[in-house]
Design a protein around this motif. Structure first.
Motif: not given
Length: 279
Positions: A29-37
């Motif tokens: 989830x942290x990765x997804x948010x960092x990538x703009x989701x």
């Protein structure tokens, strides 16, 4: 309502306890948010997956005490994103019924739960390969369909086996859903045969985006799930797809204006007719 939306589906192989489930899904989830989701969706059983009775009972807790649910609420608030916990397996809270609820939870960027949906259709089946599933023995089915409001329009909530019931998805679309979530833990045999076909059919029938984050691979209790998370647009085109069972992040950008365009070109949702039942 804005016309473009960056979403991410989280594909997992959820462990057998809520604490381990949180530790597994949080980095994704942290990765997804960092990538703009801006809107992130997890699969069915995102807190834990365990079908061995004794271990399942040990892992089960109330929604407000579940380590994964509480941790994911806090994470949504920290990251400032909308988060759909595709489902959490929690105590139903119904007096006299010891079965759990398979419950989808929509969390807003403050960490508040804004919508709940208990899976309507439970999976009871004997598969040709010898696998037997009796979800009704441990899960109390819900009794109501659910729409949730988001900044990008209305979201229809379903879970896994619900995908086989077109009338549910049609009802959600007719009530205003432009997106329908189908978080799942599909078995490998049924997933290989039907997963993508069913999801594309539901998108075509409803003129809605179908968002389907999935579990994938062999789990601690021995079950095997199909993976292949995917996003389908209102015309039935797969616009994002994982081609594997491994945990990961799948991004998609939704052109939300496509819902109105498709429904205008094929207005089937307004063409229902009453008819006599077959004899």
């Amino acid at each position: 309502m804005t016309q473009g939306l960056d979403i991410a589906l989280i594909q997992t192989r959820t462990p057998a306890t809520a604490a381990a489930g949180l530790a597994h899904v949080e980095p994704l989830i942290r990765q997804a948010a960092a990538e703009g989701a801006r809107f992130i969706l997890t699969p069915e059983g995102s807190n834990f997956l365990e079908q061995r009775r004794g271990l399942r009972e040990e892992a089960l807790s109330d929604e407000g005490e579940d380590a994964a649910v509480l941790g994911l609420q806090a994470l949504a608030a920290e990251l400032g994103v909308w988060l759909l916990i595709g489902s959490a397996i929690v105590r139903s809270g119904v007096p006299g019924d010891a079965r759990a609820a398979n419950r989808s939870l929509l969390v807003d960027p403050t960490g508040a739960i804004t919508a709940r949906y208990d899976k309507l259709h439970v999976f009871d089946v004997d598969l040709a390969g010898g696998e037997t599933y009796r979800e009704s023995a441990s899960v109390r089915p819900g009794d109501a369909a659910k729409l949730a409001d988001t900044p990008w329009g209305r979201l229809g909530l379903t879970i896994c086996y619900d995908v086989r019931f077109p009338h549910l998805h049609r009802a959600l679309a007719k009530a205003g859903a432009g997106m329908i979530a189908v978080p799942a833990a599909f078995t490998r045999p049924t997933g290989e045969a039907h997963w993508e076909t069913l999801l594309r059919a539901r998108a075509i029938e409803t003129g809605a985006f179908v968002l389907a984050p999935a579990q994938g691979g062999r789990h601690e209790d021995g079950r095997q799930t199909w993976g292949r998370s995917l996003v389908v647009d209102p015309w039935g085109v797969v616009i994002a797809k994982a081609d594997h069972d491994e945990p990961g992040v799948l991004h998609a950008r939704l052109d939300l204006g496509a819902v109105d365009r498709v429904r205008a070109s094929i207005p089937a949702l307004s063409h229902d007719r009453t008819f006599d039942p077959p004899q």
